[in-house]
Enzyme design. Sequence first.
Site, mmCIF file in Angstrom:
data_model
loop_
_atom_site.group_PDB
_atom_site.id
_atom_site.type_symbol
_atom_site.label_atom_id
_atom_site.label_comp_id
_atom_site.label_asym_id
_atom_site.label_seq_id
_atom_site.Cartn_x
_atom_site.Cartn_y
_atom_site.Cartn_z
ATOM 1 N N CYS A 159 0.059 -1.994 5.739
ATOM 2 C CA CYS A 159 0.457 -2.978 6.750
ATOM 3 C C CYS A 159 0.375 -4.385 6.170
ATOM 4 O O CYS A 159 -0.708 -4.984 6.108
ATOM 5 C CB CYS A 159 -0.443 -2.858 7.983
ATOM 6 N N CYS A 196 -0.874 -7.026 8.580
ATOM 7 C CA CYS A 196 -2.319 -6.939 8.851
ATOM 8 C C CYS A 196 -3.135 -7.553 7.721
ATOM 9 O O CYS A 196 -4.112 -8.259 7.960
ATOM 10 C CB CYS A 196 -2.753 -5.478 9.022
ATOM 11 N N ASP A 197 -2.757 -7.255 6.501
ATOM 12 C CA ASP A 197 -3.599 -7.572 5.348
ATOM 13 C C ASP A 197 -3.028 -8.625 4.407
ATOM 14 O O ASP A 197 -3.690 -9.028 3.445
ATOM 15 C CB ASP A 197 -3.862 -6.295 4.537
#
Length: 306
Positions: free
Chosen positions: A134, A137-138
Amino acid sequence: MVYDVIIIGSGPAGLAAGVYAKRARLSSIIIEKEYMSGGQILNTYEVDNYPGMPGINGFDLGMKLREHCEKLGAEFVTAEVQKVALAEDGQTKLVETETETYQTKTVILAMGARHRLLEVPGEEEFSGMGVSYCATCDGAFFKDRVTAVVGGGDVAVEDALFLARGCEKVYLIHRRDSLRAAAVLQEKAMKDEKIEILWDTVVTGIQGHEQVESIGLRNKKTGEERKLSVDGVFVAVGNEPNSKIVTELLHLDKNGYISADETGTTEVPGVFAAGDIRTKQLRQIVTAVSDGANAVTSVQNYLNSH
C-alpha cells in the site's frame, strides 16, 4: 432470527448493498472482518474516476459509504466468516463465524479480493520493513529515498506517481514491454522525471539486513541478472479473490472468482455475489457499487418468489 439477507463484506459492494437493503426494508446485517469499513479503497490515495466526486481520497469515500449505511440504520457485525452453507431444509443459509452461526434466507457475498504476492525470497521476511502493498499507507516513510513499484496495471502506475511526489527516485518494474494501465496514467508516468520504467523485468529476490536494501532483477529477454539498490518495494501485481469460505458451496473459475453475471446470481438459489469477488470485465469502485445494488434487487426477486 432468520434474516432476509446477510451481506458479507463492507467494501463498496457490501456497503452499497447495505444501503439498498435498508431502503427495501429488508432485515439484514453486514458482517465485516476488519474494524473499519471500505475495503481496498481505504488504501487508495486519490479516487478520480468515481462519478461526481473527482479527487476524493479513498478513505473519505469509504467513510461516506459507511455513514450512508448508518444513517439508514444498517447493523454491522465485526467477525470473520468461516463458512457459508445450506441448512438441512435446503433453503435457509447458514453463515458461520468463529463464535456464532447466523441464519438467513439469502446471502450477498461481497468479500472482495486481497493483494497478490510476488512469492520471492525475502518478501515475507521484509514485509513491513521495506516491503509494502500500500503506497498510500506507507509512502510517507520513504520521503527523499529510492523505491521500486512492481506491476504494470492502474494501481502500480498510480502508486509510482504517488511515490514520485516525495521520493528521490521511483523504479517501475514490469515483466512485459508495455503497461496495462489506463492511457492517461501511462502518459503521466512517462513524463515524470523521477520515474524510470524497467521493461521485461522480474524481481527475483529482496535483500537487506534489518530493512530492505536491494532487490534482485532478471531481464526476461536477455537473461541478465543484477542487483538494484532501493529502500522500499511496493508490490502491485493484482489481487486474489477472498472466496475460500464458499469453495464447498459454489463453482469458482480457474482464478478463484465466483461465477455470476451482473445480477449477482450464482448457481445456488438465494446466494448472490457482488464486487471484486465475482467474474467480471472491470473491477472498479463504480462497478462494485452497481453490483451491490443489483444483488439486492436479485434478493428481492428471490424473496418475492419464495
